[in-house]
Design a protein around this motif. Structure first.
Motif, mmCIF file in Angstrom:
data_model
loop_
_atom_site.group_PDB
_atom_site.id
_atom_site.type_symbol
_atom_site.label_atom_id
_atom_site.label_comp_id
_atom_site.label_asym_id
_atom_site.label_seq_id
_atom_site.Cartn_x
_atom_site.Cartn_y
_atom_site.Cartn_z
ATOM 1 N N SER A 142 2.377 4.462 -1.501
ATOM 2 C CA SER A 142 1.681 3.128 -1.745
ATOM 3 C C SER A 142 -0.048 3.441 -1.741
ATOM 4 O O SER A 142 -0.483 4.317 -0.821
ATOM 5 C CB SER A 142 1.743 1.992 -0.893
ATOM 6 O OG SER A 142 3.294 1.911 -0.874
ATOM 7 N N ARG A 154 -2.887 -1.024 -14.583
ATOM 8 C CA ARG A 154 -1.740 -1.719 -15.536
ATOM 9 C C ARG A 154 -1.627 -0.668 -16.694
ATOM 10 O O ARG A 154 -0.555 -0.360 -17.270
ATOM 11 C CB ARG A 154 -2.029 -2.898 -15.878
ATOM 12 C CG ARG A 154 -1.835 -3.947 -14.617
ATOM 13 C CD ARG A 154 -1.743 -5.331 -15.267
ATOM 14 N NE ARG A 154 -1.228 -6.517 -14.188
ATOM 15 C CZ ARG A 154 -1.745 -7.478 -13.652
ATOM 16 N NH1 ARG A 154 -3.043 -7.886 -14.401
ATOM 17 N NH2 ARG A 154 -1.467 -7.943 -12.833
ATOM 18 N N SER A 187 4.696 0.594 -9.684
ATOM 19 C CA SER A 187 4.582 -0.568 -10.097
ATOM 20 C C SER A 187 3.472 -1.318 -9.201
ATOM 21 O O SER A 187 3.216 -1.029 -7.980
ATOM 22 C CB SER A 187 5.878 -1.531 -9.626
ATOM 23 O OG SER A 187 6.563 -0.922 -8.559
ATOM 24 N N TRP A 216 -4.322 -5.870 -3.798
ATOM 25 C CA TRP A 216 -3.304 -5.161 -4.833
ATOM 26 C C TRP A 216 -2.776 -3.595 -4.222
ATOM 27 O O TRP A 216 -3.698 -3.198 -3.714
ATOM 28 C CB TRP A 216 -4.164 -5.005 -6.249
ATOM 29 C CG TRP A 216 -4.254 -5.981 -6.949
ATOM 30 C CD1 TRP A 216 -5.514 -7.179 -6.974
ATOM 31 C CD2 TRP A 216 -3.510 -6.833 -7.743
ATOM 32 N NE1 TRP A 216 -5.345 -7.991 -7.668
ATOM 33 C CE2 TRP A 216 -4.026 -7.963 -8.356
ATOM 34 C CE3 TRP A 216 -2.076 -6.778 -8.266
ATOM 35 C CZ2 TRP A 216 -3.240 -9.149 -9.053
ATOM 36 C CZ3 TRP A 216 -1.578 -7.629 -8.954
ATOM 37 C CH2 TRP A 216 -2.160 -8.684 -9.644
ATOM 38 N N THR A 224 1.666 -4.615 -7.433
ATOM 39 C CA THR A 224 2.097 -5.844 -7.091
ATOM 40 C C THR A 224 0.754 -6.379 -6.052
ATOM 41 O O THR A 224 0.116 -5.657 -5.717
ATOM 42 C CB THR A 224 3.046 -5.859 -6.020
ATOM 43 O OG1 THR A 224 3.165 -4.811 -5.079
ATOM 44 C CG2 THR A 224 4.316 -5.265 -6.717
ATOM 45 N N ARG A 225 0.805 -7.675 -6.182
ATOM 46 C CA ARG A 225 -0.114 -8.321 -5.361
ATOM 47 C C ARG A 225 0.363 -8.726 -3.816
ATOM 48 O O ARG A 225 1.621 -9.091 -3.793
ATOM 49 C CB ARG A 225 -0.749 -9.645 -5.970
ATOM 50 C CG ARG A 225 -1.620 -10.360 -5.036
ATOM 51 C CD ARG A 225 -2.091 -11.706 -5.641
ATOM 52 N NE ARG A 225 -3.391 -11.375 -6.023
ATOM 53 C CZ ARG A 225 -4.066 -12.120 -6.964
ATOM 54 N NH1 ARG A 225 -3.495 -13.276 -7.339
ATOM 55 N NH2 ARG A 225 -5.588 -11.843 -7.430
ATOM 56 N N GLN A 226 -0.084 -8.315 -2.976
ATOM 57 C CA GLN A 226 0.144 -8.438 -1.493
ATOM 58 C C GLN A 226 -0.673 -9.477 -0.793
ATOM 59 O O GLN A 226 -1.971 -9.568 -1.035
ATOM 60 C CB GLN A 226 0.364 -6.998 -0.773
ATOM 61 C CG GLN A 226 1.084 -5.850 -1.381
ATOM 62 C CD GLN A 226 2.603 -6.193 -1.550
ATOM 63 O OE1 GLN A 226 3.108 -6.749 -0.461
ATOM 64 N NE2 GLN A 226 3.317 -6.062 -2.391
#
Length: 104
Positions: free
Chosen positions: A58, A70, A30, A46, A32-34
């Motif tokens: 990660s 994506r 998945s 990202w 995600t924006r961190q």
């Protein structure tokens, strides 16, 4: 009736195989924006997170690669869905074959 359903299952499995052959590059996870500082939402980056071989991983993703990642994640989800359907149909087909053989 059972023979008709068995033919339907076999046709669907063939379509699934064809769909699987069209899937391109894929990866699990998945995206995600961190943020380096979540309170002020500064320093965005990202990250893609996934579990493979019972290990959580990660990876950082460059902004210019987000669209491609994506697509790869979407392809992986499609792959998993098709595989699940194939297995379910295979089980159903096996049960039907046993019923048909038992009647003969």
């Amino acid at each position: 009736m059972n023979e008709i359903r068995l033919v339907q299952i076999e046709r669907r499995i063939e379509r699934i195989k064809a769909d699987l052959s069209k899937i391109g590059p894929m990866r699990p996870g998945s995206l995600t924006r961190q943020y380096k500082d979540p309170r002020t939402k500064s320093g965005p980056y990202w990250q893609v997170s996934y579990t493979r071989n019972m290990r959580s991983k990660s990876d950082y993703v460059r902004s210019e690669c987000v669209a491609e990642v994506r697509k790869e994640i979407s392809a992986y989800k499609r792959f998993k869905k098709l595989m699940e359907e194939w297995v379910d149909l295979g089980i159903e087909a096996s049960k039907l074959r046993m019923k048909i053989d038992k009647k003969s």
